[in-house]
Design a protein around this motif. Structure first.
Motif, PDB file in Angstrom:
ATOM      1  N   ASN A 161       0.804  -1.219   0.000  1.00 35.60           N
ATOM      2  CA  ASN A 161       0.000   0.000   0.000  1.00 35.60           C
ATOM      3  C   ASN A 161       0.837   1.270   0.000  1.00 35.60           C
ATOM      4  O   ASN A 161       0.367   2.321  -0.446  1.00 35.60           O
ATOM      5  CB  ASN A 161      -0.934   0.005   1.219  1.00 35.60           C
ATOM      6  CG  ASN A 161      -2.166  -0.850   0.992  1.00 35.60           C
ATOM      7  OD1 ASN A 161      -3.045  -0.500   0.219  1.00 35.60           O
ATOM      8  ND2 ASN A 161      -2.213  -1.990   1.670  1.00 35.60           N
ATOM      9  N   SER A 162       2.071   1.204   0.493  1.00 33.11           N
ATOM     10  CA  SER A 162       2.940   2.381   0.443  1.00 33.11           C
ATOM     11  C   SER A 162       3.253   2.780  -0.991  1.00 33.11           C
ATOM     12  O   SER A 162       3.623   3.922  -1.258  1.00 33.11           O
ATOM     13  CB  SER A 162       4.237   2.113   1.214  1.00 33.11           C
ATOM     14  OG  SER A 162       4.961   1.032   0.628  1.00 33.11           O
ATOM     15  N   SER A 163       3.069   1.824  -1.912  1.00 29.11           N
ATOM     16  CA  SER A 163       3.243   2.100  -3.342  1.00 29.11           C
ATOM     17  C   SER A 163       1.903   2.096  -4.076  1.00 29.11           C
ATOM     18  O   SER A 163       1.863   2.025  -5.308  1.00 29.11           O
ATOM     19  CB  SER A 163       4.178   1.062  -3.969  1.00 29.11           C
ATOM     20  OG  SER A 163       5.443   1.064  -3.349  1.00 29.11           O
ATOM     21  N   GLY A 164       0.799   2.114  -3.319  1.00 30.89           N
ATOM     22  CA  GLY A 164      -0.521   2.177  -3.926  1.00 30.89           C
ATOM     23  C   GLY A 164      -1.112   0.841  -4.310  1.00 30.89           C
ATOM     24  O   GLY A 164      -2.108   0.787  -5.040  1.00 30.89           O
ATOM     25  N   GLN A 165      -0.544  -0.285  -3.807  1.00 30.16           N
ATOM     26  CA  GLN A 165      -1.004  -1.610  -4.186  1.00 30.16           C
ATOM     27  C   GLN A 165      -1.656  -2.319  -2.998  1.00 30.16           C
ATOM     28  O   GLN A 165      -0.995  -2.624  -2.003  1.00 30.16           O
ATOM     29  CB  GLN A 165       0.165  -2.461  -4.709  1.00 30.16           C
ATOM     30  CG  GLN A 165       0.822  -1.913  -5.963  1.00 30.16           C
ATOM     31  CD  GLN A 165      -0.130  -1.904  -7.146  1.00 30.16           C
ATOM     32  OE1 GLN A 165      -0.915  -2.825  -7.340  1.00 30.16           O
ATOM     33  NE2 GLN A 165      -0.071  -0.839  -7.939  1.00 30.16           N
ATOM     34  N   PHE A 166      -2.951  -2.599  -3.118  1.00 27.70           N
ATOM     35  CA  PHE A 166      -3.673  -3.361  -2.107  1.00 27.70           C
ATOM     36  C   PHE A 166      -3.612  -4.835  -2.489  1.00 27.70           C
ATOM     37  O   PHE A 166      -3.884  -5.195  -3.635  1.00 27.70           O
ATOM     38  CB  PHE A 166      -5.122  -2.896  -2.027  1.00 27.70           C
ATOM     39  CG  PHE A 166      -5.913  -3.560  -0.946  1.00 27.70           C
ATOM     40  CD1 PHE A 166      -5.835  -3.110   0.360  1.00 27.70           C
ATOM     41  CD2 PHE A 166      -6.729  -4.646  -1.234  1.00 27.70           C
ATOM     42  CE1 PHE A 166      -6.571  -3.725   1.371  1.00 27.70           C
ATOM     43  CE2 PHE A 166      -7.466  -5.262  -0.239  1.00 27.70           C
ATOM     44  CZ  PHE A 166      -7.381  -4.806   1.067  1.00 27.70           C
ATOM     45  N   ARG A 167      -3.280  -5.716  -1.528  1.00 27.73           N
ATOM     46  CA  ARG A 167      -3.038  -7.121  -1.854  1.00 27.73           C
ATOM     47  C   ARG A 167      -3.950  -8.049  -1.046  1.00 27.73           C
ATOM     48  O   ARG A 167      -4.245  -7.798   0.114  1.00 27.73           O
ATOM     49  CB  ARG A 167      -1.572  -7.472  -1.578  1.00 27.73           C
ATOM     50  CG  ARG A 167      -0.589  -6.626  -2.378  1.00 27.73           C
ATOM     51  CD  ARG A 167       0.846  -6.996  -2.081  1.00 27.73           C
ATOM     52  NE  ARG A 167       1.204  -6.744  -0.689  1.00 27.73           N
ATOM     53  CZ  ARG A 167       2.391  -7.022  -0.150  1.00 27.73           C
ATOM     54  NH1 ARG A 167       3.347  -7.561  -0.913  1.00 27.73           N
ATOM     55  NH2 ARG A 167       2.634  -6.762   1.117  1.00 27.73           N
ATOM     56  N   GLN A 168      -4.376  -9.127  -1.708  1.00 26.11           N
ATOM     57  CA  GLN A 168      -5.209 -10.157  -1.096  1.00 26.11           C
ATOM     58  C   GLN A 168      -4.626 -11.530  -1.421  1.00 26.11           C
ATOM     59  O   GLN A 168      -3.823 -11.669  -2.343  1.00 26.11           O
ATOM     60  CB  GLN A 168      -6.633 -10.115  -1.648  1.00 26.11           C
ATOM     61  CG  GLN A 168      -7.293  -8.764  -1.660  1.00 26.11           C
ATOM     62  CD  GLN A 168      -8.574  -8.795  -2.471  1.00 26.11           C
ATOM     63  OE1 GLN A 168      -9.606  -9.270  -2.005  1.00 26.11           O
ATOM     64  NE2 GLN A 168      -8.512  -8.316  -3.701  1.00 26.11           N
ATOM     65  N   THR A 169      -5.057 -12.546  -0.698  1.00 24.61           N
ATOM     66  CA  THR A 169      -4.667 -13.907  -1.031  1.00 24.61           C
ATOM     67  C   THR A 169      -5.397 -14.360  -2.296  1.00 24.61           C
ATOM     68  O   THR A 169      -6.520 -13.937  -2.569  1.00 24.61           O
ATOM     69  CB  THR A 169      -4.984 -14.877   0.108  1.00 24.61           C
ATOM     70  OG1 THR A 169      -6.377 -14.832   0.392  1.00 24.61           O
ATOM     71  CG2 THR A 169      -4.196 -14.508   1.356  1.00 24.61           C
ATOM     72  N   SER A 170      -4.760 -15.234  -3.043  1.00 29.46           N
ATOM     73  CA  SER A 170      -5.369 -15.728  -4.287  1.00 29.46           C
ATOM     74  C   SER A 170      -6.446 -16.766  -4.027  1.00 29.46           C
ATOM     75  O   SER A 170      -7.486 -16.772  -4.694  1.00 29.46           O
ATOM     76  CB  SER A 170      -4.282 -16.341  -5.187  1.00 29.46           C
ATOM     77  OG  SER A 170      -3.340 -15.368  -5.570  1.00 29.46           O
ATOM     78  N   ASN A 171      -6.215 -17.661  -3.086  1.00 27.50           N
ATOM     79  CA  ASN A 171      -7.133 -18.773  -2.848  1.00 27.50           C
ATOM     80  C   ASN A 171      -8.052 -18.465  -1.669  1.00 27.50           C
ATOM     81  O   ASN A 171      -7.594 -18.093  -0.579  1.00 27.50           O
ATOM     82  CB  ASN A 171      -6.355 -20.056  -2.575  1.00 27.50           C
ATOM     83  CG  ASN A 171      -5.559 -20.498  -3.789  1.00 27.50           C
ATOM     84  OD1 ASN A 171      -6.122 -20.674  -4.859  1.00 27.50           O
ATOM     85  ND2 ASN A 171      -4.249 -20.651  -3.634  1.00 27.50           N
ATOM     86  N   VAL A 172      -9.346 -18.638  -1.897  1.00 27.11           N
ATOM     87  CA  VAL A 172     -10.350 -18.338  -0.882  1.00 27.11           C
ATOM     88  C   VAL A 172     -11.296 -19.540  -0.784  1.00 27.11           C
ATOM     89  O   VAL A 172     -11.795 -20.030  -1.802  1.00 27.11           O
ATOM     90  CB  VAL A 172     -11.157 -17.076  -1.246  1.00 27.11           C
ATOM     91  CG1 VAL A 172     -12.130 -16.736  -0.121  1.00 27.11           C
ATOM     92  CG2 VAL A 172     -10.241 -15.900  -1.543  1.00 27.11           C
ATOM     93  N   PHE A 173     -11.544 -19.999   0.437  1.00 28.89           N
ATOM     94  CA  PHE A 173     -12.524 -21.056   0.675  1.00 28.89           C
ATOM     95  C   PHE A 173     -13.751 -20.438   1.343  1.00 28.89           C
ATOM     96  O   PHE A 173     -13.630 -19.622   2.268  1.00 28.89           O
ATOM     97  CB  PHE A 173     -11.920 -22.161   1.540  1.00 28.89           C
ATOM     98  CG  PHE A 173     -10.829 -22.916   0.851  1.00 28.89           C
ATOM     99  CD1 PHE A 173     -11.123 -23.989   0.013  1.00 28.89           C
ATOM    100  CD2 PHE A 173      -9.500 -22.551   1.008  1.00 28.89           C
ATOM    101  CE1 PHE A 173     -10.111 -24.682  -0.646  1.00 28.89           C
ATOM    102  CE2 PHE A 173      -8.482 -23.228   0.355  1.00 28.89           C
ATOM    103  CZ  PHE A 173      -8.787 -24.296  -0.473  1.00 28.89           C
TER     104      PHE A 173
END
Length: 233
Positions: A161-173
């Motif tokens: 986020n310090s570079s403007g990128q919000f991240r999530q996990t790829s696999n979701v159950f």
């Protein structure tokens, strides 16, 4: 919780309307359709996703703004008996959520706001319980589990986020619960339904800085979704 309330209200509405709208005897369409061991179809629909956040400390909550997304997929149905079916419904879902962070250290709009587009490969395995058919309609409930792969997760992106990128996990159950009804038309069976989709694990990929203004106070982030599908078999 609000999603479950919506589903319960819709289920009660289906039950109350059946006596009024579908009680008269009619010519049955596709009378032998449900006697097939296996059947196939496809669905089109809409979704609305948001997030459920849990925090380390009680502060101002992160605001999630949802928008209407689109679903499309296939249906494979295996008949167990007159009341139970097993369904596999692989598909793809597109959605966008907008997040607004309230930490006072974030002073600009670019710092406070994140657009989170998601493209899910979504594969539910469901049990469908149906009541006895009445003329050309039959209500049902579905419940089960699903796996989703978020192609837009940014999980492996080295920027945060310090570079403007919000991240999530790829696999979701997820677990899923829904209601709907089958309408037996002259040429095909049409099944509108509404379903809640609830992630079971934390999806947040945290920033490198453990005290990050974006992710440092979050203990858990889980997707919550409502799917409205129209199935054709």
């Amino acid at each position: 919780m609000k999603h479950l309330i919506i589903i319960i209200i819709v289920a009660l509405a289906f039950q109350n309307s059946s006596a009024q709208l579908f009680s008269k005897e009619k010519i049955k369409n596709l009378e032998n359709f449900d006697k097939q061991r296996m059947s196939w179809g496809y669905y089109l629909g809409f979704n609305s996703y948001d997030y459920k956040f849990d925090y380390n400390e009680i502060t101002e909550e992160i605001i999630t703004e949802s928008s209407t997304g689109f679903n499309v997929g296939l249906v494979g149905d295996v008949r167990i008996n007159n009341y139970f079916n097993i369904r596999l419904e692989p598909g793809i879902a597109f959605s966008t959520r907008n997040l607004t962070f309230s930490d006072p250290l974030l002073t600009t709009i670019a710092q406070r706001e994140r657009e989170v587009p998601s493209t899910y490969i979504h594969i539910p395995l469901l049990i469908k319980f149906s009541t006895k058919r009445s003329n050309n309609w039959k209500p049902f409930i579905v419940a089960g589990a699903s796996w989703s792969n978020n192609l837009s997760s940014n999980e492996d992106n080295p920027d945060d986020n310090s570079s403007g990128q919000f991240r999530q996990t790829s696999n979701v159950f997820n677990y899923e619960l829904g209601v709907g009804f089958d309408l037996y038309l002259y040429y095909f069976k049409f099944s509108p339904s509404i379903r809640g989709v609830f992630a079971m694990g934390d999806e947040l990929v945290r920033d490198t800085d453990p005290n990050s203004a974006w992710t440092g106070n979050i203990t858990s982030m889980q997707s919550r979704g409502i799917f409205i599908n129209f199935t054709f078999q």
